[in-house]
Scaffold this motif. Structure first.
Motif, PDB file in Angstrom:
ATOM      1  N   ASP A 135     -22.458  15.469  -0.129  1.00 31.90           N
ATOM      2  CA  ASP A 135     -23.772  15.835   0.402  1.00 31.90           C
ATOM      3  C   ASP A 135     -24.710  16.185  -0.752  1.00 31.90           C
ATOM      4  O   ASP A 135     -24.967  17.353  -1.018  1.00 31.90           O
ATOM      5  CB  ASP A 135     -23.618  17.015   1.364  1.00 31.90           C
ATOM      6  N   LYS A 136     -25.174  15.160  -1.460  1.00 34.08           N
ATOM      7  CA  LYS A 136     -26.051  15.438  -2.588  1.00 34.08           C
ATOM      8  C   LYS A 136     -27.214  14.463  -2.605  1.00 34.08           C
ATOM      9  O   LYS A 136     -27.105  13.334  -2.157  1.00 34.08           O
ATOM     10  CB  LYS A 136     -25.294  15.396  -3.908  1.00 34.08           C
ATOM     11  N   MET A 137     -28.328  14.956  -3.114  1.00 35.43           N
ATOM     12  CA  MET A 137     -29.502  14.112  -3.325  1.00 35.43           C
ATOM     13  C   MET A 137     -29.773  13.988  -4.823  1.00 35.43           C
ATOM     14  O   MET A 137     -30.031  12.895  -5.303  1.00 35.43           O
ATOM     15  CB  MET A 137     -30.713  14.673  -2.602  1.00 35.43           C
ATOM     16  N   CYS A 139     -27.745  22.026  -3.615  1.00 36.44           N
ATOM     17  CA  CYS A 139     -28.083  22.459  -2.249  1.00 36.44           C
ATOM     18  C   CYS A 139     -26.960  22.123  -1.277  1.00 36.44           C
ATOM     19  O   CYS A 139     -26.657  22.904  -0.379  1.00 36.44           O
ATOM     20  CB  CYS A 139     -29.386  21.817  -1.793  1.00 36.44           C
ATOM     21  N   GLY A 140     -26.328  20.977  -1.450  1.00 36.57           N
ATOM     22  CA  GLY A 140     -25.187  20.613  -0.609  1.00 36.57           C
ATOM     23  C   GLY A 140     -24.023  21.565  -0.797  1.00 36.57           C
ATOM     24  O   GLY A 140     -23.350  21.951   0.154  1.00 36.57           O
ATOM     25  N   LEU A 185     -24.271  24.705  -1.824  1.00 36.46           N
ATOM     26  CA  LEU A 185     -24.648  25.988  -1.220  1.00 36.46           C
ATOM     27  C   LEU A 185     -24.483  25.946   0.300  1.00 36.46           C
ATOM     28  O   LEU A 185     -24.075  26.920   0.915  1.00 36.46           O
ATOM     29  CB  LEU A 185     -26.087  26.354  -1.596  1.00 36.46           C
ATOM     30  N   GLY A 186     -24.826  24.799   0.888  1.00 37.48           N
ATOM     31  CA  GLY A 186     -24.648  24.634   2.329  1.00 37.48           C
ATOM     32  C   GLY A 186     -23.192  24.725   2.736  1.00 37.48           C
ATOM     33  O   GLY A 186     -22.845  25.357   3.743  1.00 37.48           O
ATOM     34  N   GLU A 187     -22.307  24.111   1.964  1.00 35.05           N
ATOM     35  CA  GLU A 187     -20.872  24.193   2.252  1.00 35.05           C
ATOM     36  C   GLU A 187     -20.357  25.613   2.063  1.00 35.05           C
ATOM     37  O   GLU A 187     -19.535  26.090   2.841  1.00 35.05           O
ATOM     38  CB  GLU A 187     -20.104  23.244   1.337  1.00 35.05           C
ATOM     39  N   TYR A 188     -20.831  26.289   1.038  1.00 37.88           N
ATOM     40  CA  TYR A 188     -20.368  27.648   0.744  1.00 37.88           C
ATOM     41  C   TYR A 188     -20.770  28.631   1.845  1.00 37.88           C
ATOM     42  O   TYR A 188     -19.968  29.444   2.280  1.00 37.88           O
ATOM     43  CB  TYR A 188     -20.931  28.100  -0.604  1.00 37.88           C
ATOM     44  N   PHE A 189     -22.028  28.548   2.291  1.00 37.74           N
ATOM     45  CA  PHE A 189     -22.519  29.470   3.316  1.00 37.74           C
ATOM     46  C   PHE A 189     -22.346  28.943   4.734  1.00 37.74           C
ATOM     47  O   PHE A 189     -22.731  29.600   5.692  1.00 37.74           O
ATOM     48  CB  PHE A 189     -24.002  29.800   3.067  1.00 37.74           C
ATOM     49  N   LYS A 190     -21.791  27.722   4.859  1.00 39.37           N
ATOM     50  CA  LYS A 190     -21.533  27.101   6.161  1.00 39.37           C
ATOM     51  C   LYS A 190     -22.807  26.945   6.991  1.00 39.37           C
ATOM     52  O   LYS A 190     -22.832  27.271   8.175  1.00 39.37           O
ATOM     53  CB  LYS A 190     -20.469  27.873   6.937  1.00 39.37           C
ATOM     54  N   THR A 203     -29.801  20.720   4.735  1.00 38.02           N
ATOM     55  CA  THR A 203     -31.221  20.410   4.903  1.00 38.02           C
ATOM     56  C   THR A 203     -32.047  21.688   4.964  1.00 38.02           C
ATOM     57  O   THR A 203     -33.145  21.752   4.407  1.00 38.02           O
ATOM     58  CB  THR A 203     -31.433  19.585   6.183  1.00 38.02           C
ATOM     59  N   LEU A 204     -31.522  22.712   5.597  1.00 39.47           N
ATOM     60  CA  LEU A 204     -32.208  24.002   5.652  1.00 39.47           C
ATOM     61  C   LEU A 204     -32.339  24.594   4.250  1.00 39.47           C
ATOM     62  O   LEU A 204     -33.401  25.106   3.882  1.00 39.47           O
ATOM     63  CB  LEU A 204     -31.456  24.961   6.575  1.00 39.47           C
ATOM     64  N   ILE A 205     -31.310  24.490   3.459  1.00 39.36           N
ATOM     65  CA  ILE A 205     -31.368  25.007   2.092  1.00 39.36           C
ATOM     66  C   ILE A 205     -32.372  24.214   1.271  1.00 39.36           C
ATOM     67  O   ILE A 205     -33.132  24.781   0.480  1.00 39.36           O
ATOM     68  CB  ILE A 205     -29.975  24.979   1.447  1.00 39.36           C
TER      69      ILE A 205
END
Length: 64
Positions: A10-12, A17-18, A20-25, A29-31
């Motif tokens: 999940d990277k652009m 950001c991807g 961080l999204g996995e870490y905080f579940k 896209t929100l991040i």
């Protein structure tokens, strides 16, 4: 113990950001939206924060 990694799937740009999204579940896209919003309000300082995070946070592929 949870560890923070840059995402490979999940990277652009670099996967910060991807990761961080996995870490905080939460959805990455929100991040990304929060990051872009903070980018406008911080007069570009968030660009340096992102670059530093991309250098410091290890990639998940290094672990496997």
């Amino acid at each position: 113990m949870k560890k923070l990694y840059r995402s490979v799937e999940d990277k652009m740009l670099s996967g910060v950001c991807g990761g961080l999204g996995e870490y905080f579940k939460i959805d990455s896209t929100l991040i990304r939206l929060l990051f872009v919003t903070a980018l406008f309000f911080s007069a570009g300082t968030m660009i340096f924060v992102y670059i530093i995070a991309a250098v410091i946070i290890p990639s998940r592929i290094d672990v496997r």
